[in-house]
Scaffold this motif. Structure first.
Motif, short mmCIF file in Angstrom:
data_model
loop_
_atom_site.label_atom_id
_atom_site.label_comp_id
_atom_site.label_asym_id
_atom_site.label_seq_id
_atom_site.Cartn_x
_atom_site.Cartn_y
_atom_site.Cartn_z
N UNK A 180 -15.75 6.28 -35.04
CA UNK A 180 -14.91 5.45 -35.57
C UNK A 180 -14.34 6.08 -36.70
N UNK A 181 -15.37 6.86 -37.41
CA UNK A 181 -15.10 7.34 -38.92
C UNK A 181 -14.81 8.87 -38.50
N UNK A 182 -14.41 9.33 -37.60
CA UNK A 182 -14.03 10.63 -37.31
C UNK A 182 -15.20 11.69 -36.93
N UNK A 183 -16.67 11.29 -37.14
CA UNK A 183 -17.52 12.01 -36.96
C UNK A 183 -17.60 12.69 -35.64
N UNK A 184 -18.17 13.86 -35.42
CA UNK A 184 -18.46 14.56 -34.15
C UNK A 184 -20.01 14.77 -34.00
N UNK A 185 -20.68 14.28 -33.01
CA UNK A 185 -22.25 13.91 -33.10
C UNK A 185 -22.35 13.08 -34.33
N UNK A 186 -23.53 13.40 -34.96
CA UNK A 186 -23.54 12.57 -36.28
C UNK A 186 -23.42 13.31 -37.44
N UNK A 187 -22.29 14.01 -37.27
CA UNK A 187 -21.83 14.85 -38.49
C UNK A 187 -20.88 13.86 -39.23
N UNK A 219 -8.99 7.28 -35.88
CA UNK A 219 -9.79 8.46 -35.88
C UNK A 219 -9.06 9.59 -35.09
N UNK A 220 -8.53 9.16 -33.95
CA UNK A 220 -7.65 10.05 -32.99
C UNK A 220 -6.45 10.58 -33.91
N UNK A 221 -5.74 9.57 -34.61
CA UNK A 221 -4.72 9.90 -35.30
C UNK A 221 -4.84 10.83 -36.54
N UNK A 222 -5.94 10.69 -36.91
CA UNK A 222 -6.27 11.63 -38.22
C UNK A 222 -6.72 12.97 -37.30
N UNK A 223 -7.65 12.92 -36.69
CA UNK A 223 -7.88 14.18 -35.96
C UNK A 223 -6.84 15.02 -35.36
N UNK A 224 -5.62 14.49 -34.89
CA UNK A 224 -4.52 15.28 -34.45
C UNK A 224 -3.58 15.53 -35.53
N UNK A 225 -3.26 14.74 -36.59
CA UNK A 225 -2.52 14.92 -37.62
C UNK A 225 -2.69 15.11 -38.72
N UNK A 226 -3.71 14.60 -39.07
CA UNK A 226 -4.43 14.68 -40.69
C UNK A 226 -4.53 15.79 -41.19
N UNK A 227 -4.77 16.03 -42.33
CA UNK A 227 -5.30 17.49 -42.81
C UNK A 227 -6.90 17.77 -42.31
N UNK A 228 -6.91 19.09 -42.08
CA UNK A 228 -8.05 19.48 -41.56
C UNK A 228 -9.27 19.36 -42.66
N UNK A 229 -9.97 18.51 -42.77
CA UNK A 229 -10.91 18.08 -44.07
C UNK A 229 -12.23 17.33 -43.52
N UNK A 230 -13.30 17.43 -44.34
CA UNK A 230 -14.44 16.69 -43.80
C UNK A 230 -14.39 15.21 -43.69
N UNK A 231 -13.35 14.77 -44.44
CA UNK A 231 -13.05 13.22 -44.53
C UNK A 231 -12.81 12.71 -43.24
N UNK A 232 -12.51 13.63 -42.21
CA UNK A 232 -12.59 13.14 -40.86
C UNK A 232 -13.09 14.34 -40.01
#
Length: 251
Positions: free
Chosen positions: A140-147, A215-228
């Motif tokens: 939900x916070x954009x993590x993959x695994x527990x990153x 999280x999906x919206x940010x993953x696809x359209x947001x800046x490539x950034x560790x915030x997601x």
């Protein structure tokens, strides 16, 4: 089903969660068989979460997969949680798959081992295999695994590391029905790092549910950034993201 290409990702949208899960399983099984025509064995990493239920159930039903040639790993595990605890990620995968589908190996992260020693041990196991397929989700916070955002590192020098969990991740475990209360959710975990996940030749990312839509919206359209952290998937060699109507609702 609707398929589109977004930011070098293949995004597939399904009308139901069940259809989505069956599609992921079909595609993963096909990729396994394709790779096994070229190699004697392959290495596959699995996520452990309710979001993976329909996919894992459908994969379990496929009797044509030669599991005896597949070396399996999992993405993450809680620190301090016994392997037989109901919330154990390795137990989840055993119950979903490996109690009846016997892989060549299932390499389990030991949450009761000293975290530093366990990270070293699991890193060495991963180093002996190139990851062919990674089956993951997005938190939900954009993590993959527990990153989680506060520990994510797109250039992490480690293969595996111990992390303190973001509260959003811990609340998600309660929302998913894995724990009765936030105080019962462990605060530390061992996780594969983002570069380790991205090293997979093929990534299959299963993301159902309305609570994942932002999280999906940010993953696809947001800046490539560790915030997601999931935005790192836009750098993957090959990544397919599977959505249902709810998780795709903000697209």
């Amino acid at each position: 089903m609707e398929a589109t290409t977004m930011n070098q990702l293949t995004v597939l949208r399904y009308t139901s969660r069940l259809d989505m899960g069956k599609a992921v399983a079909s595609d993963v099984a096909a990729k396994m068989k394709e790779l096994l025509e070229q190699k004697s064995s392959i290495a596959v990493v699995f996520a452990s979460a309710p979001s993976q239920n329909e996919f894992l159930d459908a994969l379990h039903e496929d009797e044509s997969i030669p599991w005896e040639r597949i070396v399996c790993f999992h993405l993450d595990e809680y620190v301090g949680l016994p392997a037989d605890a109901p919330q154990s990620f390795s137990l989840f995968l055993k119950e979903k798959l490996f109690n009846s589908r016997k892989p060549k190996q299932f390499n389990v992260i030991n949450g009761l081992n000293d975290p530093k020693d366990e990270c070293t041990r699991y890193s060495e196991l991963l180093a002996s295999h190139s990851i062919d397929i990674a089956c993951i989700g997005i938190g939900e916070n954009g993590h993959i695994a527990f990153n989680d955002p506060h520990v994510a590192d797109f250039n992490d020098p480690l293969r595996v590391k111990s992390v303190m969990l973001d509260e959003t991740s811990r609340v998600q475990q309660v929302n998913d029905g894995c724990f009765d209360a936030l105080d019962n959710v462990p605060v530390e975990a061992i996780t594969l790092t983002i570069p380790t996940i991205l090293s997979a030749s093929s990534i299959f990312c299963t993301v159902p549910g309305e609570r994942k839509s932002k999280a999906v919206q940010e993953t696809l359209y947001g800046p490539v950034d560790i915030r997601y952290p999931a935005t790192a998937l836009r750098k993957a060699a090959s990544c397919r993201i599977y959505l249902d109507e709810e998780s795709a609702s903000l697209l």
